[in-house]
Write a protein that holds these residues in place. Structure first.
Motif, PDB file in Angstrom:
ATOM      1  N   TRP A 195       0.162  -1.570  -2.336  1.00 47.03           N
ATOM      2  CA  TRP A 195      -0.790  -0.722  -2.728  1.00 47.03           C
ATOM      3  C   TRP A 195      -2.118  -0.603  -2.021  1.00 47.03           C
ATOM      4  CZ3 TRP A 195      -5.556  -1.493  -5.785  1.00 47.03           C
ATOM      5  CH2 TRP A 195      -5.895  -0.261  -6.431  1.00 47.03           C
ATOM      6  N   LEU A 196      -2.507  -1.708  -1.892  1.00 44.18           N
ATOM      7  CA  LEU A 196      -3.780  -1.772  -1.103  1.00 44.18           C
ATOM      8  C   LEU A 196      -3.725  -1.297   0.637  1.00 44.18           C
ATOM      9  CD1 LEU A 196      -5.361  -5.346  -2.171  1.00 44.18           C
ATOM     10  CD2 LEU A 196      -5.977  -2.931  -2.855  1.00 44.18           C
ATOM     11  N   TRP A 197      -2.377  -1.619   1.134  1.00 43.50           N
ATOM     12  CA  TRP A 197      -2.282  -1.173   2.326  1.00 43.50           C
ATOM     13  C   TRP A 197      -2.032   0.189   2.469  1.00 43.50           C
ATOM     14  CZ3 TRP A 197      -3.031  -3.723   6.868  1.00 43.50           C
ATOM     15  CH2 TRP A 197      -2.419  -3.215   8.072  1.00 43.50           C
ATOM     16  N   GLY A 198      -1.163   0.634   1.439  1.00 40.82           N
ATOM     17  CA  GLY A 198      -0.952   2.115   1.541  1.00 40.82           C
ATOM     18  C   GLY A 198      -2.207   3.032   1.319  1.00 40.82           C
ATOM     19  N   ARG A 199      -3.110   2.486   0.385  1.00 35.12           N
ATOM     20  CA  ARG A 199      -4.580   3.408   0.500  1.00 35.12           C
ATOM     21  C   ARG A 199      -5.502   2.777   1.720  1.00 35.12           C
ATOM     22  NH1 ARG A 199      -7.624   2.747  -5.303  1.00 35.12           N
ATOM     23  NH2 ARG A 199      -8.867   4.364  -3.792  1.00 35.12           N
ATOM     24  N   LYS A 200      -5.167   2.121   2.208  1.00 38.83           N
ATOM     25  CA  LYS A 200      -5.894   1.744   3.614  1.00 38.83           C
ATOM     26  C   LYS A 200      -5.746   2.541   4.823  1.00 38.83           C
ATOM     27  CE  LYS A 200      -7.237  -1.803   6.830  1.00 38.83           C
ATOM     28  NZ  LYS A 200      -7.159  -3.208   7.227  1.00 38.83           N
ATOM     29  N   THR A 201      -4.419   2.551   4.870  1.00 36.77           N
ATOM     30  CA  THR A 201      -3.699   3.444   5.980  1.00 36.77           C
ATOM     31  C   THR A 201      -3.359   4.690   5.670  1.00 36.77           C
ATOM     32  OG1 THR A 201      -1.554   2.633   5.371  1.00 36.77           O
ATOM     33  CG2 THR A 201      -2.551   1.018   6.821  1.00 36.77           C
ATOM     34  N   GLY A 202      -3.486   5.165   4.322  1.00 35.90           N
ATOM     35  CA  GLY A 202      -3.032   6.819   4.146  1.00 35.90           C
ATOM     36  C   GLY A 202      -1.581   6.634   4.000  1.00 35.90           C
ATOM     37  N   GLY A 250       0.332   5.806   1.826  1.00 37.94           N
ATOM     38  CA  GLY A 250       0.623   5.963   0.415  1.00 37.94           C
ATOM     39  C   GLY A 250       1.767   4.671   0.040  1.00 37.94           C
ATOM     40  N   PHE A 251       1.517   4.207  -1.335  1.00 33.95           N
ATOM     41  CA  PHE A 251       2.440   3.495  -1.748  1.00 33.95           C
ATOM     42  C   PHE A 251       3.983   3.413  -1.571  1.00 33.95           C
ATOM     43  CE2 PHE A 251       4.787   1.151  -5.129  1.00 33.95           C
ATOM     44  CZ  PHE A 251       4.014  -0.122  -5.260  1.00 33.95           C
ATOM     45  N   ALA A 257       0.491   7.535  -5.282  1.00 27.57           N
ATOM     46  CA  ALA A 257      -0.278   7.471  -4.268  1.00 27.57           C
ATOM     47  C   ALA A 257      -0.487   5.825  -3.940  1.00 27.57           C
ATOM     48  CB  ALA A 257      -1.624   8.210  -4.220  1.00 27.57           C
TER      49      ALA A 257
END
Length: 264
Positions: A110-117, A119-120, A264
């Motif tokens: 979840w954190l990585w998806g938000r950081k890189t765009g 998505g989860f 997301a």
């Protein structure tokens, strides 16, 4: 009947430094995830770079270790944690939970998806095929340690473990059953399924569904943790209880409409 080799828990000793088999199996699992991740990233149009895989696997290591340990203490040994909160850090005494590690990895995703765009589900579907090899290695580590054995059996492949708590009778090598199902079989299913493009979350759904089914099934011949025993009906274990939401999640991800927006 097969007699357990009673391996030395220490794989390699270099002076004062000792590397245990269980830790080595974790290392092999993480290395396999890194190699497989780079392989997937090298595919045309993957949308991933080798550097992104390197960084993601590093964070996943933290998610697995921290989540696995916290999950074990919360799900399987809460009284010991309440009596001595510092027992959470006594990792040399053993105790790791797949379901806790699973939640730890989901947090990282979840954190990585938000950081890189990405998505989860973009990150989750990429990482799902990387996990089964690590599960395989971990279960082999359990067998080497002679722990988490199964119920008594008269089958010719029953294993006689040296631990006095095993009762001196052949037992199901449930660690090897899990290695074959949750590791080898799950890897084959998810890797092949992920070779084609699917709706967001579908690959993660296949992983969750089959892991949950395999784990639930093996628990019927695996002894429950002694501090918990059976939770209900004389057969329901904590492993089975925790696997039910994993199965439900997998079914939802596979069956939900393709046009439904992914989280997301």
């Amino acid at each position: 009947m097969i007699v357990h080799p009673d391996f030395d828990p220490v794989a390699v000793s270099l002076g004062p430094v000792s590397v245990r088999w269980y830790g080595l199996m974790y290392l092999i699992g993480f290395a396999a995830a890194w190699i497989l991740g780079r392989c997937r990233a090298s595919r045309p149009g993957s949308g991933w770079t080798a550097l992104e895989v390197d960084d993601l696997v590093t964070y996943m290591v933290l998610g697995v270790v921290v989540g696995g340990r916290v999950g074990y203490m919360l799900f399987y040994d809460l009284p010991a944690l309440a009596a001595n909160p510092l027992s959470l850090f006594m990792v040399w005494q053993g105790g790791m939970s797949f379901h806790g590690g699973f939640l730890g990895v989901l947090t990282v995703v979840w954190l990585w998806g938000r950081k890189t765009g990405k998505g989860f589900w973009g990150v989750a579907d990429f990482t799902a095929p990387l996990a089964p090899f690590g599960i395989f290695a971990g279960r082999i580590g359990n067998f080497i340690n002679g722990e988490l054995w199964g119920k008594a059996t008269n089958l010719p492949w029953g294993v006689l473990f040296s631990d006095p708590r095993a009762g001196g009778v052949p037992r199901h090598p449930s660690q090897l059953y899990e290695a074959l199902l949750e590791g080898a079989a799950l890897f084959t299913i998810v890797w092949l399924y992920s070779a084609k493009k699917h709706k967001p979350g579908a690959v993660s759904g296949v992983f969750s569904l089959y892991y949950g089914i395999f784990r639930f099934a093996v628990e019927f011949v695996r002894l429950p943790d002694p501090q918990l025993g059976y939770l209900a009906f004389g057969w329901l274990t904590m492993g089975q209880l925790l696997s039910l939401p994993v199965i439900a999640l997998g079914l939802w991800l596979i069956l939900r409409p393709a046009h439904e927006p992914a989280a997301a």
